[in-house]
Design a protein around this motif. Structure first.
Motif, PDB file in Angstrom:
ATOM      1  N   TRP A   1       0.783  -1.120   0.002  1.00  0.00           N
ATOM      2  CA  TRP A   1      -0.524   0.010  -0.007  1.00  0.00           C
ATOM      3  C   TRP A   1       0.918   0.905   0.021  1.00  0.00           C
ATOM      4  O   TRP A   1       2.099   1.334   0.980  1.00  0.00           O
ATOM      5  CB  TRP A   1      -0.634   0.156   1.607  1.00  0.00           C
ATOM      6  CG  TRP A   1      -1.759  -0.985   1.164  1.00  0.00           C
ATOM      7  CD1 TRP A   1      -1.913  -2.671   1.966  1.00  0.00           C
ATOM      8  CD2 TRP A   1      -3.230  -0.856   0.296  1.00  0.00           C
ATOM      9  NE1 TRP A   1      -2.748  -3.023   1.085  1.00  0.00           N
ATOM     10  CE2 TRP A   1      -3.820  -1.826   0.560  1.00  0.00           C
ATOM     11  CE3 TRP A   1      -3.889   0.008  -0.108  1.00  0.00           C
ATOM     12  CZ2 TRP A   1      -5.030  -2.796   0.448  1.00  0.00           C
ATOM     13  CZ3 TRP A   1      -5.244  -0.422  -0.553  1.00  0.00           C
ATOM     14  CH2 TRP A   1      -5.566  -1.687  -0.634  1.00  0.00           C
ATOM     15  N   PHE A   2       0.464   2.231  -0.948  1.00  0.00           N
ATOM     16  CA  PHE A   2       1.239   3.552  -1.135  1.00  0.00           C
ATOM     17  C   PHE A   2       1.069   3.869   0.560  1.00  0.00           C
ATOM     18  O   PHE A   2       0.769   4.689   0.515  1.00  0.00           O
ATOM     19  CB  PHE A   2       0.758   4.498  -1.737  1.00  0.00           C
ATOM     20  CG  PHE A   2       1.735   4.486  -3.377  1.00  0.00           C
ATOM     21  CD1 PHE A   2       2.974   4.673  -3.426  1.00  0.00           C
ATOM     22  CD2 PHE A   2       1.059   3.614  -4.546  1.00  0.00           C
ATOM     23  CE1 PHE A   2       3.031   4.939  -4.524  1.00  0.00           C
ATOM     24  CE2 PHE A   2       1.574   2.824  -5.619  1.00  0.00           C
ATOM     25  CZ  PHE A   2       2.958   3.326  -5.362  1.00  0.00           C
ATOM     26  N   LEU A   3       2.408   5.233   0.859  1.00  0.00           N
ATOM     27  CA  LEU A   3       2.605   6.055   1.854  1.00  0.00           C
ATOM     28  C   LEU A   3       2.700   7.642   1.313  1.00  0.00           C
ATOM     29  O   LEU A   3       3.434   6.710  -0.164  1.00  0.00           O
ATOM     30  CB  LEU A   3       2.911   5.583   2.826  1.00  0.00           C
ATOM     31  CG  LEU A   3       3.196   4.409   3.727  1.00  0.00           C
ATOM     32  CD1 LEU A   3       4.223   3.998   4.508  1.00  0.00           C
ATOM     33  CD2 LEU A   3       1.513   4.564   4.801  1.00  0.00           C
ATOM     34  N   ARG A   4       2.618   8.194   1.577  1.00  0.00           N
ATOM     35  CA  ARG A   4       2.589  10.249   0.701  1.00  0.00           C
ATOM     36  C   ARG A   4       2.902  11.021   1.908  1.00  0.00           C
ATOM     37  O   ARG A   4       2.420  10.816   2.801  1.00  0.00           O
ATOM     38  CB  ARG A   4       1.542  10.076  -0.257  1.00  0.00           C
ATOM     39  CG  ARG A   4       0.693   9.377  -0.925  1.00  0.00           C
ATOM     40  CD  ARG A   4       2.029   9.001  -2.384  1.00  0.00           C
ATOM     41  NE  ARG A   4       3.205  10.143  -2.591  1.00  0.00           N
ATOM     42  CZ  ARG A   4       2.780  10.680  -4.029  1.00  0.00           C
ATOM     43  NH1 ARG A   4       1.650   9.608  -5.218  1.00  0.00           N
ATOM     44  NH2 ARG A   4       3.452  11.218  -4.372  1.00  0.00           N
ATOM     45  N   GLY A   5       3.768  11.471   1.464  1.00  0.00           N
ATOM     46  CA  GLY A   5       4.050  12.952   2.239  1.00  0.00           C
ATOM     47  C   GLY A   5       5.399  13.024   3.491  1.00  0.00           C
ATOM     48  O   GLY A   5       6.061  13.535   3.824  1.00  0.00           O
TER      49      GLY A   5
END
Length: 480
Positions: A443-447
């Motif tokens: 799953w993508f995580l951002r920032g």
């Protein structure tokens, strides 16, 4: 004898047939006027209260009706100068009236700026606001946003007992304690491709052109070509834009909010985060619109707009607040963890905005890692849900996910989707660049988070297992 018997019957038949055909034409016009109202809320002239008028000419020009409408009873073309009077109720009642009825006391259409951006869709209890030492209720018929000046449109949702007060009194200041959520409008646009081959390139301005929903989409695939940003197609429907939470989601699992200087809501798996995001679209907020958890392409759309002529065009400062308060900045672009917080409306705080002013989106660098609905397949082509908390088949959620090909490596960037602000912008402003990979981190995580320092950026991406770690979420309201 037969003539005198049959001829009156024939005349009566033709008269009744003409009447039925007239009625059918009018029903078509009324139905299409209702559809226009649904598709274009708050973008047509108001007479009074919830009564609006739409010219039949407008319905023809906007392709809701054909350009040839025949009035059988009068044996001539239908008068396209007539208007459809629509009363906005649960049933959206409508009748066709003469134009003079609507021309009297006709109010101004809601404000539209000169940027070419689609006008913000103001749904139900959304209250338009501008900022002057606090949020002020805007008159939607006057200038309250300007994308050329990086003044993105903002709205608030307030507690039920205060809605009538704010909806009916433009010019008054909003008490932050009355607010449930802040949202920012992201208009539909296309962008000029600049790194379709996923090379490591230096930072640059991203060329953006706002685009109407009825304009033919752009399907570029090579550098120099235009591509309608894919975030503006959701569940096979074209969007005029979307509303995004101005801050990382706050509040509780039962009552999520989106507010500044509040603790970020963390500690949930993907399935629960999706349930939380859906609650703002439900009855307690007065929206009666679908709300959902942000996906990876929507994050990318905001990041690209931020780095265009309409946004910050530079490094967005980290939120380094170790207490996980929303809307903070402090000291410099990559400050180490601190208990200090320069709030969103301060000169320093605005450096953490996508517009470098108070009208942008915050917490897109630092704060907490924000999980978005971008997920990798496994090596057999099935969605790898890992510890995300889903029970049974996830097929029903496919419209909400951006799905990526499997790899055991976090550095196979060609798996990107154009517009997601991963491979096209990898490494920009020293951002961390790790794709989903292997059997767990799907799953993508951002920032980045408050401790990421120079690794944090609106272009930063990494991955986790979708479980109950210290990750936040962002809420989106699609606008059709």
């Amino acid at each position: 004898v037969l003539y005198f018997i049959l001829f009156p019957l024939a005349i009566d038949f033709f008269r009744r047939t003409a009447s039925t055909m007239d009625e059918a034409t009018e029903k078509l016009i009324v139905a299409q006027a209702k559809q226009y109202v649904y598709d274009n809320p708050y973008e047509y002239p108001r007479v009074e209260g919830n009564v609006f008028c739409i010219e039949i000419n407008t319905l023809v020009a906007e392709n809701y009706l054909g350009d040839y409408l025949y009035d059988v009873g009068k044996r001539k073309e239908y008068d396209q100068e007539k208007m459809v009077r629509v009363a906005i109720t649960d049933e959206k009642e409508a009748t066709i009236v003469d134009s003079y009825y609507c021309e009297e006391n006709l109010a101004q259409v809601n404000f539209i700026d000169q940027s070419g951006a689609n006008a913000p869709r103001l749904y139900n209890t959304m209250i338009p606001v501008t900022y002057n030492e606090g949020w002020i209720v805007a008159d939607a018929t006057e200038e309250w946003f300007d994308y050329r000046e990086k003044q993105w449109a903002n709205v608030v949702l307030v507690h039920q007992e205060y809605r009538e007060l704010y909806l009916e009194n433009p010019g008054i200041m909003v008490d932050e304690d009355d607010v449930l959520a802040h949202f920012v409008w992201i208009p539909r646009y296309r962008y000029k491709l600049f790194n379709s081959s996923a090379e490591a390139i230096s930072e640059r301005k991203i060329e953006v052109q706002f685009e109407g929903k009825k304009v033919e989409k752009s399907f570029g695939s090579e550098d120099g070509e235009w591509l309608t940003h894919p975030a503006f197609t959701f569940a096979e429907e074209e969007l005029s834009g979307f509303w995004v939470g101005k801050f990382t989601t706050t509040g509780t699992e039962a009552v999520p909010t989106i507010r500044p200087n509040r603790s970020m809501l963390t500690g949930y798996n993907v399935a629960t985060q999706m349930e939380i995001a859906a609650k703002i679209g439900q009855e307690g907020y007065g929206m009666q619109r679908e709300s959902k958890m942000m996906n990876n392409l929507e994050w990318g759309a905001i990041a690209f707009l931020a780095n265009s002529q309409y946004g910050n065009q530079g490094a967005i400062w980290i939120n380094p607040n170790e207490e996980l308060l929303t809307g903070c900045a402090y000291g410099n672009v990559s400050h180490d963890p601190t208990s200090e917080c320069s709030s969103f409306a301060t000169t320093e705080g605005m450096r953490a905005s996508t517009t470098r002013n108070v009208y942008g989106v915050y917490d897109m660098s630092g704060g907490v890692w924000e999980r978005v609905l971008g997920v990798m397949e496994d090596d057999e082509g099935d969605i790898q849900t890992a510890n995300a908390g889903f029970v049974g088949d996830v097929e029903e959620y496919l419209d909400y996910f951006n799905v990526y090909q499997y790899s055991s490596s976090d550095a196979i960037y060609e798996r990107r989707i154009l517009g997601d602000a991963t491979a096209e912008t990898r490494g920009w402003f020293s951002s961390l660049s790790e794709m989903p990979h292997g059997n767990i981190n799907s799953w993508f995580l951002r920032g980045g988070n408050y401790a990421s320092e120079s690794d944090a950026s609106v272009f930063t991406f990494s991955a986790d297992d979708g479980g109950t770690g210290e990750t936040g979420l962002r809420i989106v309201i699609p606008a059709y």
